[in-house]
Design a protein around this motif. Structure first.
Motif, PDB file in Angstrom:
ATOM      1  N   ALA A 123      32.204  -2.450  13.971  1.00 56.86           N
ATOM      2  CA  ALA A 123      31.407  -2.185  15.172  1.00 56.86           C
ATOM      3  C   ALA A 123      29.951  -2.548  14.938  1.00 56.86           C
ATOM      4  O   ALA A 123      29.286  -3.125  15.813  1.00 56.86           O
ATOM      5  CB  ALA A 123      31.532  -0.712  15.568  1.00 56.86           C
ATOM      6  N   LEU A 124      29.453  -2.234  13.743  1.00 60.26           N
ATOM      7  CA  LEU A 124      28.071  -2.553  13.416  1.00 60.26           C
ATOM      8  C   LEU A 124      27.858  -4.062  13.372  1.00 60.26           C
ATOM      9  O   LEU A 124      26.831  -4.575  13.838  1.00 60.26           O
ATOM     10  CB  LEU A 124      27.705  -1.927  12.069  1.00 60.26           C
ATOM     11  N   ALA A 125      28.827  -4.800  12.818  1.00 62.09           N
ATOM     12  CA  ALA A 125      28.724  -6.256  12.777  1.00 62.09           C
ATOM     13  C   ALA A 125      28.702  -6.838  14.190  1.00 62.09           C
ATOM     14  O   ALA A 125      27.998  -7.821  14.456  1.00 62.09           O
ATOM     15  CB  ALA A 125      29.886  -6.838  11.982  1.00 62.09           C
ATOM     16  N   ILE A 168      29.955   2.332  18.271  1.00 61.20           N
ATOM     17  CA  ILE A 168      29.078   3.030  17.325  1.00 61.20           C
ATOM     18  C   ILE A 168      28.783   4.445  17.820  1.00 61.20           C
ATOM     19  O   ILE A 168      28.829   5.418  17.059  1.00 61.20           O
ATOM     20  CB  ILE A 168      27.772   2.235  17.113  1.00 61.20           C
ATOM     21  N   GLY A 169      28.484   4.576  19.120  1.00 60.62           N
ATOM     22  CA  GLY A 169      28.232   5.902  19.670  1.00 60.62           C
ATOM     23  C   GLY A 169      29.412   6.833  19.487  1.00 60.62           C
ATOM     24  O   GLY A 169      29.253   7.995  19.093  1.00 60.62           O
ATOM     25  N   ALA A 183      19.597   2.749  10.852  1.00 63.67           N
ATOM     26  CA  ALA A 183      19.381   1.379  11.324  1.00 63.67           C
ATOM     27  C   ALA A 183      20.399   1.002  12.390  1.00 63.67           C
ATOM     28  O   ALA A 183      20.057   0.375  13.400  1.00 63.67           O
ATOM     29  CB  ALA A 183      19.454   0.412  10.139  1.00 63.67           C
ATOM     30  N   ALA A 184      21.652   1.369  12.182  1.00 66.59           N
ATOM     31  CA  ALA A 184      22.700   1.001  13.134  1.00 66.59           C
ATOM     32  C   ALA A 184      22.450   1.639  14.497  1.00 66.59           C
ATOM     33  O   ALA A 184      22.516   0.966  15.541  1.00 66.59           O
ATOM     34  CB  ALA A 184      24.058   1.440  12.593  1.00 66.59           C
ATOM     35  N   GLU A 185      22.150   2.938  14.484  1.00 62.86           N
ATOM     36  CA  GLU A 185      21.988   3.661  15.738  1.00 62.86           C
ATOM     37  C   GLU A 185      20.744   3.202  16.503  1.00 62.86           C
ATOM     38  O   GLU A 185      20.789   3.027  17.722  1.00 62.86           O
ATOM     39  CB  GLU A 185      21.914   5.164  15.456  1.00 62.86           C
ATOM     40  N   MET A 186      19.632   3.002  15.808  1.00 65.90           N
ATOM     41  CA  MET A 186      18.414   2.587  16.491  1.00 65.90           C
ATOM     42  C   MET A 186      18.463   1.123  16.912  1.00 65.90           C
ATOM     43  O   MET A 186      17.907   0.746  17.942  1.00 65.90           O
ATOM     44  CB  MET A 186      17.196   2.847  15.599  1.00 65.90           C
ATOM     45  N   ALA A 187      19.142   0.285  16.123  1.00 61.68           N
ATOM     46  CA  ALA A 187      19.327  -1.106  16.544  1.00 61.68           C
ATOM     47  C   ALA A 187      20.169  -1.157  17.814  1.00 61.68           C
ATOM     48  O   ALA A 187      19.860  -1.913  18.753  1.00 61.68           O
ATOM     49  CB  ALA A 187      19.992  -1.910  15.428  1.00 61.68           C
ATOM     50  N   SER A 188      21.215  -0.339  17.868  1.00 60.68           N
ATOM     51  CA  SER A 188      22.052  -0.275  19.070  1.00 60.68           C
ATOM     52  C   SER A 188      21.261   0.239  20.262  1.00 60.68           C
ATOM     53  O   SER A 188      21.397  -0.266  21.387  1.00 60.68           O
ATOM     54  CB  SER A 188      23.260   0.636  18.819  1.00 60.68           C
TER      55      SER A 188
END
Length: 343
Positions: free
Chosen positions: A57-59, A238-239, A299-304
């Motif tokens: 999901a992050l990718a 991701i959420g 990083a993942a959450e804020m990038a999303s």
């Protein structure tokens, strides 16, 4: 059967995320997935999505960031390194101070209190906390609560104020990804995952997918305009995977710490808002961009969130990756210093 339940949960999370986005909720895909995950974790059942599902999901989010990335980003980054260094030091000091408070206000051992407040990547901090002798369950609960708090507050609170958040344009609703686009995403997701298994470091798969997405779309093939809901699906996944971590055992462990956990989380929020103000003063960026770039919420959450709110996602992701890597470089030295006798 467990896989069927997981797929059903993810399908429900994406349906809720898509509905939120369609009615204009800021970061609707991300928040819809997050709230669905919290509801499932608290009232139905919890699932474990750590490992490759979360990385995939992050990718997916990383590729979307890479596609919209501009080549002058690297020149921009040099202008923000000094303000980032200052805010990074302040963020580290804040984490250390809150760890000391948590140690004094509760009966947690110092190792566990320290890892509860380290402002690094939550997944990485949780993974290595047991190696240092910390209680991994408490650390996981605290970081889950911290990230859930930030991901809920930022899109709802600030996104509403700025009036941004609906990623999907009406004209994109009927667009279907082409075979080329599907192949492009599949190859990069698989390549990023394999490379991250070979050469792994904090935020590695996000870096790889952003880089491959940028290089592939810029120099290899013209994939055209990707429908907005493709990025939304990554955000929703991701959420959902973050939200479902906030399950009943998390609440029980936080309650066992007592009111001190709420005080520390509240202080974390206030300090993060203040540090973002400093970054805002030191750079030409807006306050919301500064907040997304400096808040210690993963990083993942804020990038999303940045993708969902259409606010400098490549810059936000890059600054967070620098932050996470820097923290993990100095982490052994910080831990050694903190564990010295108080005298």
């Amino acid at each position: 059967m467990m896989r069927v339940y997981k797929l059903l949960f993810l399908a429900v999370a994406l349906m809720v995320g898509g509905f939120f986005s369609s009615i204009g909720v800021p970061a609707g895909w991300l928040l819809g997935g997050l709230l669905t995950g919290i509801f499932y974790g608290l009232f139905i059942r919890a699932f474990d999505f750590s490992g490759w599902p979360f990385q995939m999901a992050l990718a997916m989010v990383g590729i979307n960031i890479g596609i919209i990335m501009e080549s002058d980003l690297f020149q921009q980054l040099t202008h923000y390194l000094f303000p980032l260094f200052i805010t990074l030091v302040l963020t580290l000091l804040t984490g250390l101070l809150l760890g000391i408070f948590l140690d004094r206000w509760t009966d947690l051992d110092r190792r566990t209190a320290f890892f509860c407040t380290i402002p690094g990547g939550a997944s990485e901090v949780i993974a290595i906390s047991s190696d240092y002798g910390a209680d991994q369950r408490i650390v996981a609960s605290f970081h889950t609560a911290r990230i859930t708090m930030f991901v809920l507050i930022i899109p709802f609170g600030i996104g509403m104020v700025y009036g941004q958040g609906n990623m999907d344009m009406p004209s994109e609703a009927l667009l279907i990804p082409t075979t080329l686009q599907i192949s492009f995403f599949a190859i990069i997701i698989l390549g990023s995952y394999v490379l991250n298994r070979l050469i792994s470091f904090p935020g590695g798969i996000l870096i790889y997918s952003i880089a491959f997405g940028f290089l592939g779309s810029e120099f290899v093939v013209n994939i055209g305009e990707v429908p907005g809901y493709v990025s939304g699906i990554g955000q929703g996944l991701i959420g959902a995977m973050v939200g479902i971590r906030f399950e009943r055992s998390t609440v029980v462990r936080l309650k066992s710490i007592g009111f001190a956990s709420l005080k520390v989380l509240g202080l974390y929020l206030l300090c993060s808002l203040g540090i973002a103000v400093l970054f805002f003063w030191l750079t030409p960026l807006s306050y919301l961009t500064s907040l997304l770039s400096t808040v210690p919420a993963g990083a993942a959450e804020m990038a999303s969130t940045a993708v969902a709110l259409q606010i400098e996602p490549t810059l936000v992701a890059s600054l967070h990756i620098i932050r996470v890597i820097s923290i993990f470089i100095v982490l052994p030295f910080l831990f050694r210093w903190l564990m010295k006798d108080r005298s």
